[in-house]
Write a protein that holds these residues in place. Structure first.
Motif, PDB file in Angstrom:
ATOM      1  N   ILE A  32       8.973  -0.770   0.651  1.00 26.66           N
ATOM      2  CA  ILE A  32       9.926  -2.081   0.334  1.00 26.66           C
ATOM      3  C   ILE A  32      11.235  -1.722  -0.723  1.00 26.66           C
ATOM      4  N   ILE A  33      12.176  -2.373  -0.673  1.00 20.66           N
ATOM      5  CA  ILE A  33      13.267  -1.996  -1.626  1.00 20.66           C
ATOM      6  C   ILE A  33      13.297  -2.678  -2.899  1.00 20.66           C
ATOM      7  N   ASP A  34      12.777  -4.035  -2.701  1.00 21.61           N
ATOM      8  CA  ASP A  34      13.214  -5.168  -3.679  1.00 21.61           C
ATOM      9  C   ASP A  34      12.236  -5.293  -4.692  1.00 21.61           C
ATOM     10  N   GLU A  35      10.930  -4.708  -4.551  1.00 24.07           N
ATOM     11  CA  GLU A  35       9.911  -4.976  -5.498  1.00 24.07           C
ATOM     12  C   GLU A  35       9.215  -3.532  -5.730  1.00 24.07           C
ATOM     13  N   VAL A  36       8.780  -3.370  -6.881  1.00 25.45           N
ATOM     14  CA  VAL A  36       8.064  -2.298  -7.524  1.00 25.45           C
ATOM     15  C   VAL A  36       6.988  -2.449  -8.041  1.00 25.45           C
ATOM     16  N   GLU A  37       5.759  -1.577  -7.667  1.00 29.45           N
ATOM     17  CA  GLU A  37       4.581  -1.796  -8.139  1.00 29.45           C
ATOM     18  C   GLU A  37       4.360  -1.530  -9.654  1.00 29.45           C
ATOM     19  N   ASN A  38       3.136  -2.140 -10.147  1.00 23.96           N
ATOM     20  CA  ASN A  38       3.286  -2.226 -11.633  1.00 23.96           C
ATOM     21  C   ASN A  38       3.237  -1.017 -12.230  1.00 23.96           C
ATOM     22  N   LEU A  41       6.208   1.348 -13.430  1.00 27.91           N
ATOM     23  CA  LEU A  41       6.981   0.987 -14.600  1.00 27.91           C
ATOM     24  C   LEU A  41       6.446   1.386 -15.848  1.00 27.91           C
TER      25      LEU A  41
ATOM     26  N   GLU B 533      19.649  -8.516  -1.488  1.00 27.38           N
ATOM     27  CA  GLU B 533      19.335  -7.976  -0.285  1.00 27.38           C
ATOM     28  C   GLU B 533      17.427  -8.010  -0.065  1.00 27.38           C
ATOM     29  N   PHE B 535      14.158  -6.449   2.263  1.00 33.36           N
ATOM     30  CA  PHE B 535      13.827  -5.487   3.487  1.00 33.36           C
ATOM     31  C   PHE B 535      12.393  -5.435   3.567  1.00 33.36           C
ATOM     32  N   TYR B 536      11.957  -5.486   4.886  1.00 39.01           N
ATOM     33  CA  TYR B 536      10.625  -4.858   5.183  1.00 39.01           C
ATOM     34  C   TYR B 536      10.424  -4.187   6.432  1.00 39.01           C
ATOM     35  N   ILE B 619      -1.338  -5.932  -2.988  1.00 38.03           N
ATOM     36  CA  ILE B 619      -0.869  -5.432  -4.231  1.00 38.03           C
ATOM     37  C   ILE B 619      -1.000  -6.014  -5.422  1.00 38.03           C
ATOM     38  N   LEU B 621       0.089  -6.302  -8.745  1.00 34.12           N
ATOM     39  CA  LEU B 621       1.104  -6.641  -9.453  1.00 34.12           C
ATOM     40  C   LEU B 621       2.407  -6.240  -8.884  1.00 34.12           C
ATOM     41  N   LEU B 622       3.358  -7.129  -8.675  1.00 33.05           N
ATOM     42  CA  LEU B 622       4.827  -6.358  -8.234  1.00 33.05           C
ATOM     43  C   LEU B 622       5.817  -7.030  -9.110  1.00 33.05           C
ATOM     44  N   TRP B 623       6.783  -6.482  -9.658  1.00 28.95           N
ATOM     45  CA  TRP B 623       8.096  -6.559 -10.370  1.00 28.95           C
ATOM     46  C   TRP B 623       9.307  -6.610  -9.277  1.00 28.95           C
ATOM     47  N   GLU B 624      10.173  -7.409  -9.795  1.00 33.75           N
ATOM     48  CA  GLU B 624      11.352  -7.124  -9.079  1.00 33.75           C
ATOM     49  C   GLU B 624      12.490  -7.530 -10.185  1.00 33.75           C
ATOM     50  N   SER B 637       7.323 -10.578  -9.542  1.00 29.69           N
ATOM     51  CA  SER B 637       7.774 -11.316  -8.394  1.00 29.69           C
ATOM     52  C   SER B 637       6.354 -11.466  -7.252  1.00 29.69           C
TER      53      SER B 637
END
Lengths: 404, 990
Positions: A32-38, A41, B533, B535-536, B619, B621-624, B637
């Motif tokens: 995925i490109i719009d989210e990152v795993e905790n 960070l 944008e 994407f998946y 998952i 915890l996810l951050w955006e 997020s």
């Protein structure tokens, strides 16, 4: 029997072929490109990104709390005859008859919850990540400062029951009454001082002074206020943008006028037209409903207008009040008040007492979310008994927190 | 005469009359096909040599002619929709000309092969599960439909179709039976010619609530049939995509041309019509009703449709082009239309006896504009139904100037091949491989423009929102089947790998402050409001093993196992296995039932499926990145759970199918399902700060059950006249059993709920009993709200269900004097509730006359000298009654606005006349084979107690669900009524 043998061979071969391939196939996907795993960070290089997240959430909590607390106070009114005043949830806030499932309050309470978590999480991350101390300074400063402000917000704006006092909840814990929550806020703010510049330190001192003032600990308040913001200091503000629009502008302003201001603000200006400098209002007109003439705030004229959190003028009004409350170190009340008035070109007053301070704060701190707290402090409540004086802690907290 | 009937099936059910003598040298097979009962020639009967592509179709006189060089015994199959097929065993030495065959009516349609699973298909009269089928090709001769949803209303037992609104091309919900478990949007999976198709509802910028349906891209004229496998019992082989039902759409295939010597058919249709408002607002709705009625205008419909079909023994083709332009019912058609162009080319190729190829391709260009309505201050209805004075929020010229255009370009196509490598090998001849590659590739661009010439709430100088969505989903099926016939026992074993690969990209940008109205591109906007944008990439795969056993033509058993894998499955479950088993018994074939029982079958099926977690649910915890006044910053997020598994829904189905007296067919099915491990989202308490999304847990359980009954009767049947009647009733009930201790989950407005003990998405709110009165004065003092015995809850009560308790339909098809046909369809839904939020908001703003009058009667407002309402005496019976009525119009309580929305609709009516005989009399049939004129109407009349405009709308659209933060069901909030539609269709066939 030959047929059966062929059948079993057929199933085994094809099956083996397929089963092995499936696992590999499904795992081979683009990330995925719009989210990152905790965990990703946990890196000092990400602290600035995380710190900005804290600030952004601070801004989205600050404006919502400002609008709603002003709505509950006598500063704002929900007037259905005004075009676009449609939210029943705001109507209920204005009346103080707020159900615990009020979805506008949900928004404010949820933003505050995230603010507290993001701030504390940044401090924890700074503790956990190995990096040079200097690389952690911003993380600690932002984490402690906004962690302190979040706690201040809980104590000032939220309550558990009608008729009860203020307070809040941290991380599924029990209800923390305002006095203790304010203390926690002070602890965090004092921790932030270690990473602050001189100007930032004055802001933090003013914030701490305000907390002590609201707690009624006037000596402590004076102690910090004298080291607080000074004339010429820029206001400490929440920053907004088109993508994070100022909610005073959005819901109680030019964009949409769900809340109008109380008529006394027009009276202030009628009495002294120069007051318009610190009470920017305008009249809303509607061709469809000609008798709906009301005033709305134009202090925030764009979606990106910043909202003051605290100013040097507020610090001087605090000092003036503290002087009147017997804190000699605070200075001379009349001089302080007139200094604040002079900054807007207003004429000097000749005398000052707590009633004058109360009214000066009403004018000076117009649409900054302080009126609700002042009304409670000065025991000047405008709604009948049995109504909320705080925004209620919401159903999502009550239903999902075993300690509430 | 030499006659040999191989099929026991044909012996039992088909009288075959063969006249004439055979000649060993014959290479042309000729004959005539007629109806066994009426003797009339049957036109278009498919006559073909079994296991070969060689065949022909009968002409207008029922005659056929096939060139075939017979070298061994062969079977000639006669197949025709609505008739039982005949399989005629012949030898090269037989007399092969002048074969006269009479086909018998098939009221149950038992000989039609229906899909009974991913890898299985059986004739309907031996199918072990309930499969509903609509012959769209036959239906669309006289009836015209805007889109797929309109087509499906009232056609199938156990299917509840609900349009989101009356917007052209708008979304809709399909609720099959009890709607699966608790996961996802509970919408069925759609396959088009074996390709899984996108059935999303696309809202993007939103116009208040309604999205466009991606299924509006399909042209109903290209659809041959629709079949639905209704739940896990039937759809276990579809695995994680089967729990909410599977809809299988089959497009039209190339057909051999009727008659001798003709190689192709051309059909041209011209359609003209109108969309009209189906309801007139009155003073009971709103004081401003005249303004509300003034926003409607008739919308024009124009459609041109042409198709070409034909072929040879080696290849058959169907190609079509269609353009439908249709305006909605609002006064600004320039922002209220759908313009759909579709091209389809289907090709079936039979290069040899061992290899077949089917190519299905469809391309559509669809432009849909959406008017603003629903929860929206820029909408037509919001500006005419809320305040007594209209257009308080937004000027009518400003509303008219909003343009929302969604342009879709979409390709859906597949290539399917089958290969039989050893057709003559004694042991391997039963081995066949098949493979399908399919693609659903769509490109949607949506532009929403608000002109800077007008003020839209906070928008003082216009806005432009543009988004581009690209979605690409491949379907791959690769399978092998081994068939073996051991005398009385026939076994078909299949093993199939099915996989999907989906890529999704979206880009959006939203800008405001356009200082010049002359330039409207994104670049001209000064203020970037949002830009983002998405994407998946997601993959799913499943292995299906299927064993189909037929014992002595009486017993039919299928065992299925499916193992599913997906990129989304959490750490706890790398894969999941869903089993299924089905059984049918043709009791009539025991020979003990009376003769009037043409067919009698008992069936039972069990199957399991479930819905996958969402892509990132596993998952923690996810951050955006969020944009704000400080630049970009990290915010939460997603809050996930890495121990998630797919849900598991178990369904058992039992049924009886029968055909009696050759005129009556009955299908009865009882189903019962239990869902467990359903994923329930629990919101963390906000004090944790981890509330960006609900946290998914496998804790949900629910049950559902229902009965489906379908009766088909043909009381009149002669060469010229015929009457077919169909009636159906379906019930469903469902109940949430367990949420793992989670609090009830509410949708928007805290009204629809998922709560233990209640049906899914039931209404659950505080109950108004009436008024309270001041003890001293007797004056009205407020609302009397019911309290539950439980002192710890928030005193809510069950206020009705968003799904109907039962649905039904009745249709009659009448053919008179051979060429005149008439059709009527009535459908009903009973026992469901709508939340009339439109009315509630009208009451808030003083636009509800009843409430205003009551307030005046109670002396709560000043007496208006202009009306004849007089204040009532406090304490009088009239006063008390008025006070209770007033309390029940209080806008603070949703309970007051929950209304029974049961209805009966005159859904479809059509009349058609075929000028075939006239053409014959004029000697034109050589040039024009048929000319038909048809008139059809849709949504003609509604009988309901619901006080709003339409009892089957939902303001949040179709796919709204709690899992994605929605969950409003059966809520009418300034939602556009579905239109009444008239069509006049001229069809010319060459």
């Amino acid at each position: 029997m030959n047929n059966l043998r062929i059948l079993s061979l057929f199933i085994s071969v094809v099956g083996l072929l397929f089963f092995g391939a499936c696992e590999d196939f499904i795992q081979d996907v683009d990330p995925i490109i719009d989210e990152v795993e905790n965990d990703l960070l946990d890196d000092a290089g990400q602290f600035a990104f995380l710190a900005n997240g804290v600030r952004i959430r601070f801004a989205t909590a600050h404006d919502l709390l400002g609008v709603q607390s002003d709505g509950l106070s006598d500063a704002f009114e929900f007037d259905q005859s005004v075009p676009n005043a449609t939210y029943p949830s705001y109507d209920d806030i204005d009346d103080g008859t707020i159900e615990t499932d009020n979805n506008s309050v949900d928004g404010a309470y949820n933003n505050l919850g995230e603010l507290r978590f993001f701030a504390d999480n940044l401090v924890e991350r700074a503790d956990a990540v190995e990096a040079d101390a200097a690389d952690k300074d911003e993380a600690y400063f932002v984490g402690y400062l906004y962690g302190g402000i979040a706690r201040y917000f809980y104590a000032s704006y939220f309550g558990l029951e009608v008729g009860g006092g203020g307070g809040g909840v941290i991380d599924n814990g029990p209800f923390i009454a305002a006095a203790d929550m304010y203390d926690d806020a002070v602890d965090k703010l004092e921790a932030a001082l270690a990473y602050a510049t001189d100007e930032e330190a004055r802001i933090i001192n003013s914030l701490i002074a305000r907390i002590y003032l609201f707690k009624g600990e006037y000596s402590n308040a004076a102690g910090f206020a004298v080291d607080g913001m000074i004339e010429g200091d820029d206001p400490f503000e929440s920053q907004h943008s088109p993508e994070s629009a100022n909610q005073y502008w959005q819901q109680a302003g030019i964009a949409r006028t769900q809340f109008v201001v109380a008529n006394r603000f027009r009276d202030y200006i009628d009495a002294d037209p120069l007051e318009a400098a610190r009470i920017p209002i305008d009249t809303i007109r509607s061709e469809q409903i000609p008798d709906s003439l009301r005033d709305y705030q134009v202090k925030y004229t764009t979606n990106a207008s910043p909202i003051p959190v605290i100013t040097w003028q507020e610090n001087e009004l605090m000092l003036a009040e503290l002087a009147l409350r017997g804190q000699t170190a605070a200075g001379d009340a009349l001089t302080l008040v007139n200094n604040v008035r002079a900054s807007h070109g207003l004429a000097d007053l000749t005398a000052v007492d707590l009633d004058v301070i109360y009214e000066e704060r009403d004018k000076e701190l117009f649409v900054q979310g302080n009126r609700l707290i002042d009304q409670r402090r000065f025991n000047d409540w405008h709604l009948p008994a049995g109504r909320w004086k705080y925004l209620p802690i919401t159903n999502d907290e009550r239903n999902n927190n075993p300690n509430i | 005469m030499k006659r040999k009937l191989i099929s026991a099936l044909a012996i039992l059910s088909v009288p075959v009359f063969i006249l004439g003598q055979a000649s060993r040298e014959a290479t042309m097979i000729t004959g005539q096909v007629t109806s066994a009962e009426t003797g009339e020639p049957l036109v278009g009967v498919n006559v073909f040599v079994e296991d070969t592509p060689i065949g022909a179709a009968t002409d207008a006189d029922g005659n056929f002619e096939i060139a075939y060089e017979a070298t061994a015994d062969f079977i000639l199959v006669f197949s025709y929709i609505g008739y039982k097929p005949v399989r005629l065993a012949l030898s090269p030495g037989d007399m092969l000309t002048g074969l006269n065959v009479a086909l018998e009516e098939d009221v149950f349609r038992g000989q039609e092969v229906v899909v009974t699973g991913l890898t299985s298909a059986r004739a309907k009269d031996v199918a072990e599960v309930s499969v509903s089928r609509v012959d769209v090709g036959a239906l669309t001769i006289a009836n015209k439909y805007q889109d797929f949803s309109q087509l499906m209303h009232g056609k199938m037992a156990g299917l509840d179709v609900k349009k989101a609104s009356g917007n052209v091309g708008g979304g809709f919900r399909f609720d099959v039976r009890s709607g699966g478990g608790l996961n996802g949007d509970q919408q069925p999976t759609i396959y088009i010619d074996g390709v899984r198709a996108d059935n999303s509802e696309l809202a993007f910028s939103g116009v208040g609530g309604q999205g466009i349906s991606t299924l509006a891209d399909l042209n109903p004229e290209d659809i041959e049939s629709v079949e639905i496998l209704k739940g896990p019992a039937g759809a276990a082989s579809y695995g994680t995509r089967g729990s909410n039902g599977v809809v299988l759409i089959t497009s039209k295939k190339g057909k051999l041309t009727a008659g001798t010597g003709k190689r192709f058919n051309v059909n041209y249709k011209y359609v003209t019509g109108k969309n009209m408002e189906s309801y007139k607002y009155t003073e009971d709705n709103a004081l401003s009703y005249k303004d509300a009625n003034a926003i409607f205008a008739d919308g024009d419909i124009k459609q041109h449709s042409v198709n070409l079909t034909g072929g040879s023994p080696e290849a058959r083709y169907y190609v079509s082009f269609d353009n439908r332009y249709e305006e909605g019912i609002l006064i600004n058609p320039e922002n209220n239309y759908m313009d759909r162009k579709t091209i389809r080319a289907n090709l079936d190729v039979f290069p040899s006896r061992t290899l077949t190829m089917s190519i299905s391709t469809g391309y559509s260009i669809n432009e849909i504009t959406r008017p603003n309505n629903d929860n929206n201050i820029f909408g037509w209805l919001g500006n005419t139904l809320l305040f007594a004075t209209s257009y308080v929020f937004t000027d009518s010229a400003a509303i008219s100037a909003i343009k929302d255009v969604s342009s879709t370009k979409r390709f859906i196509g597949s290539l399917k091949t089958t290969y039989t490598p050893f057709p003559t090998h004694p042991m391997l001849k039963g081995l066949k491989f098949s493979g399908t590659i399919g693609l659903d590739d769509s490109h949607v661009r949506q532009d929403n423009t608000k002109s800077p010439e007008f003020i839209y709430g906070s928008l003082l100088a216009g806005e432009r929102y543009a988004t581009i969505r690209q979605r690409q989903m491949f379907t791959f099926d690769l399978g092998a089947v081994y068939t073996v016939d051991l005398g009385g026992l026939k076994s078909v074993t299949t093993i199939t790998n099915q996989s999907f690969d989906t890529r999704y990209k979206r880009l959006m940008m939203d800008k405001t402050e356009f200082l010049s109205s002359l330039i409207k591109n994104i670049g001209a906007g000064a203020n970037l409001r949002a830009g983002d944008e998405f994407f998946y990439h997601r993959r799913e795969a499943g292995i299906v093993v299927n064993e189909e056993v037929t014992l002595g033509d009486q017993f039919f058993l299928t065992l299925t196992g499916r193992q599913d894998y997906a990129s989304t499955i959490g750490e706890k479950a790398a894969s999941i296995i869903y089993p299924g088993a089905r059984f049918a018994w043709r009791v009539d074939r025991m020979g003990v039932l009376p003769a009037f029982v043409n067919m009698f079958k008992l069936r039972a099926a069990y199957g399991e499926t479930g819905v996958l977690p969402e892509l990132t649910d596993g998952i923690p915890l996810l951050w955006e990145a969020e944009q704000g006044g400080y630049g970009a910053g990290a915010v939460l997020s997603g809050i996930g759970n890495n121990e998630l598994e797919p849900e598991r829904i178990k369904e058992t189905e039992i049924g009886i199918d029968g055909e009696f007296f050759g005129r009556l067919a009955v299908e009865a099915t009882y189903f019962m399902l239990n869902a467990e491990n359903s994923i329930v989202g629990r919101i963390n308490s906000p004090s944790t700060g981890m509330i960006a999304t609900d946290v998914p847990f496998n804790v949900g359980k629910m049950e559902g059950s229902g009965v489906e009954l379908l009766l088909q009767l043909t009381p009149i049947r002669s060469a010229a006249n015929r009457l077919d009647l169909t009636a159906s009733i379906s019930t469903q009930k469902n109940k949430v059993l367990d949420l793992g201790g989670a609090q009830p989950i509410f949708g928007p407005f805290d009204l629809n709920v998922i709560k233990v003990g209640l049906p899914k998405y039931a209404f659950y709110t505080k109950k108004v009993l009436g008024a309270t009165f001041d003890e001293t004065t007797g004056e009205y003092s407020g609302i009397d709200v019911a309290e539950t015995p439980d002192t710890t809850d928030d005193d809510r009560f069950h206020g009705g269900n968003s799904r109907p308790d039962w649905t039904g339909f009745f249709s009659a098809n009448l053919r008179l004097m051979k060429n005149l046909s008439a059709y009527i369809l009535i459908d009903t839904k009973q026992g469901h509730t709508i939340f009339n939020n439109t009315h509630l908001f009208g009451a808030i703003f003083g636009n509800y006359k009843k409430r205003n009058d009551l307030a005046e009667q109670l002396g709560l407002v000043a007496d208006d000298p202009d009306n004849d309402i007089t204040p009532l005496t406090v304490g009088s019976d009239e006063y008390i009654a008025a006070a209770h009525a007033y309390a029940k119009t209080d806008d603070g309580y949703d309970w007051n606005w929950l209304e029974d929305a049961s209805y009966v609709k005159l859904r479809e009516v059509s009349v058609a006349y075929s000028f075939r005989d006239v053409l014959g009399m004029l000697g034109l049939q050589g040039q024009v084979s048929d000319l038909t004129l048809a008139f059809s109407a849709n949504n003609l009349k509604t009988w309901t107690d619901y006080s709003g405009a339409d009892p089957e709308v939902n303001f949040r659209g179709a796919n709204d669900n709690l899992a994605t933060g929605g969950g409003a069901r059966s809520q009418d909030f300034l939602t556009l009524m579905t239109p009444r539609t008239y069509h006049l269709t001229l069809t010319v066939s060459f």
